[in-house]
Design a protein around this motif. Sequence first.
Motif, PDB file in Angstrom:
ATOM      1  N   LEU C 225      -1.641 -10.484  -1.397  1.00  0.00           N
ATOM      2  CA  LEU C 225      -0.729  -9.973  -2.414  1.00  0.00           C
ATOM      3  C   LEU C 225      -0.517  -8.473  -2.239  1.00  0.00           C
ATOM      4  O   LEU C 225      -1.466  -7.724  -2.051  1.00  0.00           O
ATOM      5  CB  LEU C 225      -1.301 -10.213  -3.818  1.00  0.00           C
ATOM      6  N   SER C 226       0.773  -8.062  -2.297  1.00  0.00           N
ATOM      7  CA  SER C 226       1.069  -6.644  -2.186  1.00  0.00           C
ATOM      8  C   SER C 226       2.400  -6.347  -2.871  1.00  0.00           C
ATOM      9  O   SER C 226       3.341  -7.124  -2.757  1.00  0.00           O
ATOM     10  CB  SER C 226       1.171  -6.256  -0.704  1.00  0.00           C
ATOM     11  N   PRO C 227       2.492  -5.232  -3.589  1.00  0.00           N
ATOM     12  CA  PRO C 227       3.764  -4.871  -4.221  1.00  0.00           C
ATOM     13  C   PRO C 227       4.889  -4.697  -3.201  1.00  0.00           C
ATOM     14  O   PRO C 227       6.060  -4.806  -3.552  1.00  0.00           O
ATOM     15  CB  PRO C 227       3.454  -3.542  -4.912  1.00  0.00           C
ATOM     16  N   LEU C 229       5.536  -6.786  -0.803  1.00  0.00           N
ATOM     17  CA  LEU C 229       6.149  -8.109  -0.734  1.00  0.00           C
ATOM     18  C   LEU C 229       7.040  -8.347  -1.956  1.00  0.00           C
ATOM     19  O   LEU C 229       8.127  -8.920  -1.841  1.00  0.00           O
ATOM     20  CB  LEU C 229       5.061  -9.184  -0.662  1.00  0.00           C
TER      21      LEU C 229
END
Lengths: 279, 346, 257
Positions: C225-227, C229
Amino acid sequence: MSDTGRGWGFVAPALLWTVGLFVVPFAVMAAMSLARLEGRDLVWGVDWGNYAQLAKPQIARAVLVSLEITLTVTAVSVLLAYPLAAIIAFRVPPRWQRLALLLAVLPFWTSYVVRSYSWLLVLSKQGVVNQALLGLGLVAEPLTLANTRFATVTGFVHFFTMLLTLTIYANLMQLPRNYARAAQDLGANGWQTFRHVILPLTLPGVVTGAFLTFVLCIGDYVTPQILGGNNELSLPQVIMVQLGRRADFPLASALSIVLMGLVMLAYLLCARWLRLDRV
Amino acid sequence: MTAPVTLDRVAHSFGPHRALGDIRLEIAAGEYVVLLGPSGCGKTTLLSILGGFVRPDQGRVLIGGRDVTAVPPARRPTTTVFQDYALFPHMTLRDNVGFGLRMAGVARARRHEAADRQLALVGLEGAGGKRPHELSGGQRQRVALARALAVEPEVLLLDEPLGALDLKLRRSMQDELKAIQRRVGTTFVHVTHDQEEAMAIADRIVVMNAGRIEDQGPPDRVYRRPASLFAAGFMGEMNRIPARRGPAGVETPLGPLPVAVPGDAARLTLCLRPEALRDGSGAWDLGPARVGDLAFFGTHFRAHLIPERAPDLRLVAHLPPDRAPDSVLRLAVDPAELSIFPEEVP
Amino acid sequence: MTRLLAWLYLLLAYGFILLPVGALVLFSFQDGRLPVPPFQGVSLRWYADVLGDRDLMAALLNSALVASGSSAVACALGFLAAYGLARHVLPGAALLRAILVLPLAVSTLIVGLGLLIVASRLGVGLSLWTAGMGHVVINLPLCFAILYASMGDQQRNAERAARDLGASEGQVIRLVTVPMLRPALVAAFFLSVTLSWDEFIVSFLLTRFDVTLPVEIWSMLRSGLSPRLNAIGSLVFLVSIAVVAAVELVLRPGRRP
């Protein structure tokens, strides 16, 4: 040039494209499914060994997992989408219906990969659902929601509920308003009108939508890979594993043919069932 | 079964559009009433209000003396024959006709028997196992009628029931509708825009325009002595002669006419049916007229006339079919066949 | 009572449907390292990060090229085939129509796998070209079906009238058929663009060094998960919405007589 000759001229480019880039590759794949891999060398021939691998627990399990997931998704999506479509068609005032429908299918336009990823945001250990449950004190420990079959099914149901809401709504709106009026006029209450008139008349559309759901769901690799993880593999995941690790094209081809066989089976079941309905 | 119907000051609007204004109408039990008017006149809205599909903004609907204004369609003693018939395509004719009885909880054997009887009544014996798509337009119309009659309604509502049929079939179905109504005795309320159809079947014609009732009465009275200029024009071909109020009655380009005209409008329109114009002498002499175009219609000659007293005026007359008229006629009219209205302000 | 239940159901359904997209867009503005609650404040840095990423922007351009190119080819081929089959008498026309829509009946995984096998047999290198050809295979049946269905009798009569007045077949197509079919052509083209823009599996199997955006996003997923993305996902969403809105705008005035 003759009329027929000119006609061929128009059809030829599309036909050549489809035959050259779909029919022929498909035939090669079918032949490949009967070939055999010896070390890194491909041996053509008629060898049913690839299909015999269906008996292996790992592969049989994948077929079963795919079928279970797909049937669950199809059933749940239909059950969720029908009331939604009916409420939009019959309860929402006509001038708001377009907007209501648009909202109900808005995430349809997010990219396929992105849509599955966004469910990770919701279902992961630190995700929206777990944070909410922890915040409300309903659970002490975060639940394992991602990397489960539940997550795969949720992601699929999300997409296919939107698709089915669209098709069922279109079906309901195409139904002449006077059918429901006639039923009420003859004494039917709301439930009877639905049960005897609206449901039977929209059933062909529902079955068509369910079939489409089945086809798209059973052949999908992205959603189970992102949301289901590697705890249990679906058939498309197993096919992709063959391509990656061992480059076992013959086995991948055979499994693809099996996948297509499952779709054909579903088609035959639906077609038979639909014809029965018409008699 | 049959019942009288009362519409008491019914009004209804769709958004800013006033569909019906202050409708008062009494329909006797067993009467065959036709609501006649152009599209958009409010006749279909009125029928929908009778059937319970539209709840009026104002006013009351009484059937058999009972106020049914707020009663939903399912619990009204009315049934409807829809314009598109709305036969359920997934059911046999027997199941279609038996649908109302099924909803009423009648057992299968009894409702099949009743459905077959109704199908026989409309001339479709033995067709109970067929499906709607196997039928012709006229046959579907009959099934819709049988389905609506099977629950023995007190009032049957027919929404342009013959509109989808070709002309010949329509004329023969008119006679049949009338005969069936006589046999069952139910009150029929029938909506159409075809004035010939209305005259062929109605006990009483109600002419509607722009949400109002323009005229109502037996077909011959409404045809011969319409109550308004609109009703006069809608009921059939009409010669309109401009006129003005004079000292001793009415002044027209064709001569003065000693009749009293109620009201105080100065400019008038005098209406005359083509068959009211006669060759010979009569109470009102219109002078000689030249015959222009002439066509033979079997029942009459249709002639375009140019009166000598007013050569700019064109009249249409229906003359006896036994022989071709002379080239110049002497025109006469019985004043009893004249209608006079204030001139329409466009 | 049923009324209340209906509205409640509607509310819950919207919640379910919009929740993931809401989370996606909201946390693309996250002022922090993880796109999960709590929301730590609005920041545009992830968008700046994404827009400054060479690989991502190259993939975005690749996607746009593949989508528009493959859609144009699919539309052109689909139109010619639809015209030929609708306006000329051909032996075995039913079979031809069946062959042209056949790829619709098969999952895209199989289309991609077949092409991959043939490409590797023939020694054809994988590139955006091979992926684009695969996209045409997927989109051609849809374009053909849409255009064939819109070649109604009204068009046929207008075409006959034009022939009657001395137009050649080429002139008829150019001056009558294409303008009359404009709404269907626009719809087919943009439907094809949106499908191609989102397509993953064929692109994944048939590209190697230059990849399309969904494939690039796929490889970013490995890092969790990453902002970032969220930001690129929101941008892709925005583009799709823009295309759909454009179709609406283009087709609306087209309805004028």
